[in-house]
Design a protein around this motif. Structure first.
Motif, PDB file in Angstrom:
ATOM      1  N   LYS A 104     -50.612 -20.445 -19.958  1.00 53.37           N
ATOM      2  CA  LYS A 104     -49.721 -19.454 -19.343  1.00 53.37           C
ATOM      3  C   LYS A 104     -48.271 -19.634 -19.769  1.00 53.37           C
ATOM      4  CE  LYS A 104     -51.259 -16.649 -15.769  1.00 53.37           C
ATOM      5  NZ  LYS A 104     -52.017 -16.655 -14.527  1.00 53.37           N
ATOM      6  N   LYS A 105     -47.788 -20.888 -19.799  1.00 57.95           N
ATOM      7  CA  LYS A 105     -46.378 -21.140 -20.086  1.00 57.95           C
ATOM      8  C   LYS A 105     -45.996 -20.605 -21.470  1.00 57.95           C
ATOM      9  CE  LYS A 105     -42.813 -24.578 -20.027  1.00 57.95           C
ATOM     10  NZ  LYS A 105     -42.562 -25.957 -20.384  1.00 57.95           N
ATOM     11  N   GLU A 106     -46.756 -21.046 -22.478  1.00 60.94           N
ATOM     12  CA  GLU A 106     -46.453 -20.661 -23.857  1.00 60.94           C
ATOM     13  C   GLU A 106     -46.614 -19.155 -24.066  1.00 60.94           C
ATOM     14  OE1 GLU A 106     -48.809 -22.528 -26.881  1.00 60.94           O
ATOM     15  OE2 GLU A 106     -47.556 -21.676 -28.476  1.00 60.94           O
ATOM     16  N   THR A 107     -47.758 -18.650 -23.591  1.00 54.96           N
ATOM     17  CA  THR A 107     -48.026 -17.226 -23.768  1.00 54.96           C
ATOM     18  C   THR A 107     -46.964 -16.382 -23.075  1.00 54.96           C
ATOM     19  OG1 THR A 107     -50.373 -17.825 -23.676  1.00 54.96           O
ATOM     20  CG2 THR A 107     -49.843 -15.474 -23.657  1.00 54.96           C
ATOM     21  N   GLY A 108     -46.609 -16.796 -21.850  1.00 57.62           N
ATOM     22  CA  GLY A 108     -45.572 -16.062 -21.070  1.00 57.62           C
ATOM     23  C   GLY A 108     -44.263 -15.995 -21.829  1.00 57.62           C
ATOM     24  N   GLN A 109     -43.848 -17.137 -22.401  1.00 54.44           N
ATOM     25  CA  GLN A 109     -42.583 -17.168 -23.155  1.00 54.44           C
ATOM     26  C   GLN A 109     -42.616 -16.211 -24.341  1.00 54.44           C
ATOM     27  OE1 GLN A 109     -41.793 -21.162 -24.384  1.00 54.44           O
ATOM     28  NE2 GLN A 109     -40.621 -21.615 -22.508  1.00 54.44           N
TER      29      GLN A 109
END
Ligand code: PHE
Length: 346
Positions: free
Chosen positions: A52-57
């Motif tokens: 989620k973190k990487e994709t969200g960024q």
């Protein structure tokens, strides 16, 4: 998902829009309610937590990029569409205000043109003159009233008792230019001298302290009064029309003998009588005569061998008759409403 985002980032980065329509379809494609971005945020909900973190960024980067692209093209396209409007060929043109010649310049040119056709050259001379060229060499007696302070603007006087050839003054006629021509040139002489002259007069509708003259001089062997008359008849018909008649009345000038004043038949009423010619049918336009032998001698020309004629006219006066201007002051006030009326003339 990450691969998808990457490929969109590169697509968006290389995107460019030429037209408003292209930009609009870009907006709908990416930013629309059912657009790619909305779809991806929907899918993001199902992304496994550890991604989620990487994709969200990345997703946010894409969103920002799309927004920036859109804004850039929106401003540049709207600026260029304004430009297109500026060069709209169906728009009415801006009015171009053209200037006009002053009536004195128009008539001055007309007089010069007419005499040029008879072979007269144009000579000019100084406006600040000495008594010698304005009066003495023109056979003015020392006590002649025209030298009086009443008429002449003096700049430097030798004495207030008597006039002197060295007195410095503003020329009262352009006959002074003709004196200068005679001093430096032997006949045949055929010249006109247009220019500004000064007389100490109270300013009114009929008189001004500055005005313009054209004076003419013709000296050669066997020049007669008949030549003068014919030259002036030609001039008058060119200036006022083929039907014009002239009339010479005896007059007096110190520098010509015999002297005359010339009238032309009134152009307005054809000689029948009207308020312009004061019901006489005639309009006075110039002074003339045969150059006095004393003048020729004073300027170094042999009066036994040569004779000549001279004439002088006021440009404002001729322009008044031509354009029916009834107040001399109008020439010098530069009122735009007056000047604009001469646009059609050259
Ligand atoms: N110099 C005269 C004037 O100023 C005009 C004139 C010129 C008269 C030549 C006769 C001959 O009024």
């Amino acid at each position: 998902m990450l691969d998808k985002i990457k490929s969109h980032i590169s697509k968006v980065s290389s995107f460019s829009a030429q037209t408003g329509e292209e930009l609009e379809s870009f907006r709908i494609k990416y930013l629309g309610k059912k657009g790619i971005l909305a779809d991806m945020f929907e899918q993001f909900k199902n992304t496994p937590n550890e991604q989620k973190k990487e994709t969200g960024q990345k997703l946010n980067n894409l969103k920002q990029l799309i927004q920036e692209k859109y804004n850039i093209f929106k401003t540049s396209l709207s600026a260029s569409s304004e430009k297109i409007q500026e060069s709209d060929l169906t728009k009415p043109a801006f009015p171009i205000y053209s200037g006009s010649r002053h009536p004195v310049s128009i008539v001055r040119k007309e007089i010069i043109d007419i005499f040029s056709r008879l072979g007269f050259t144009v000579s000019e001379g100084p406006e600040i003159e000495d008594d010698n060229h304005v009066f003495t060499k023109l056979n003015f007696a020392p006590e002649h009233p025209a030298r009086d302070m009443q008429d002449t603007f003096y700049i430097k006087r030798q004495s207030y008792e008597d006039s002197s050839p060295e007195d410095i003054l503003l020329r009262t006629h352009t006959s002074s230019v003709q004196v200068r021509v005679m001093e430096r040139q032997q006949p045949p002489i055929r010249t006109i001298s247009p220019g500004r002259v000064f007389r100490n007069e109270a300013i009114s509708a009929r008189a001004h302290c500055i005005f313009h003259q054209v004076e003419g001089l013709y000296i050669d062997e066997n020049v007669s009064f008949a030549d003068l008359k014919q030259t002036l008849l030609f001039f008058s018909r060119e200036m006022f029309g083929k039907e014009t008649r002239i009339r010479l009345r005896p007059s007096y000038f110190p520098f010509t003998e015999p002297s005359a004043e010339m009238d032309v038949s009134c152009k307005i009423c054809g000689g029948k009588g009207c308020n312009i010619c004061k019901y006489t049918g005639w309009l006075e336009i110039l002074g003339c005569g045969m150059v006095h032998p004393n003048v020729l001698e004073a300027c170094g020309i042999d009066s036994k061998k040569y004779t000549g004629f001279a004439f002088g006219m006021g440009i404002e006066r001729l322009a008044m008759l031509k354009y029916q201007i009834n107040d001399l002051r109008l020439y010098f006030e530069n009122d735009i409403r007056f000047l604009e009326q001469f646009k059609a003339a050259f």
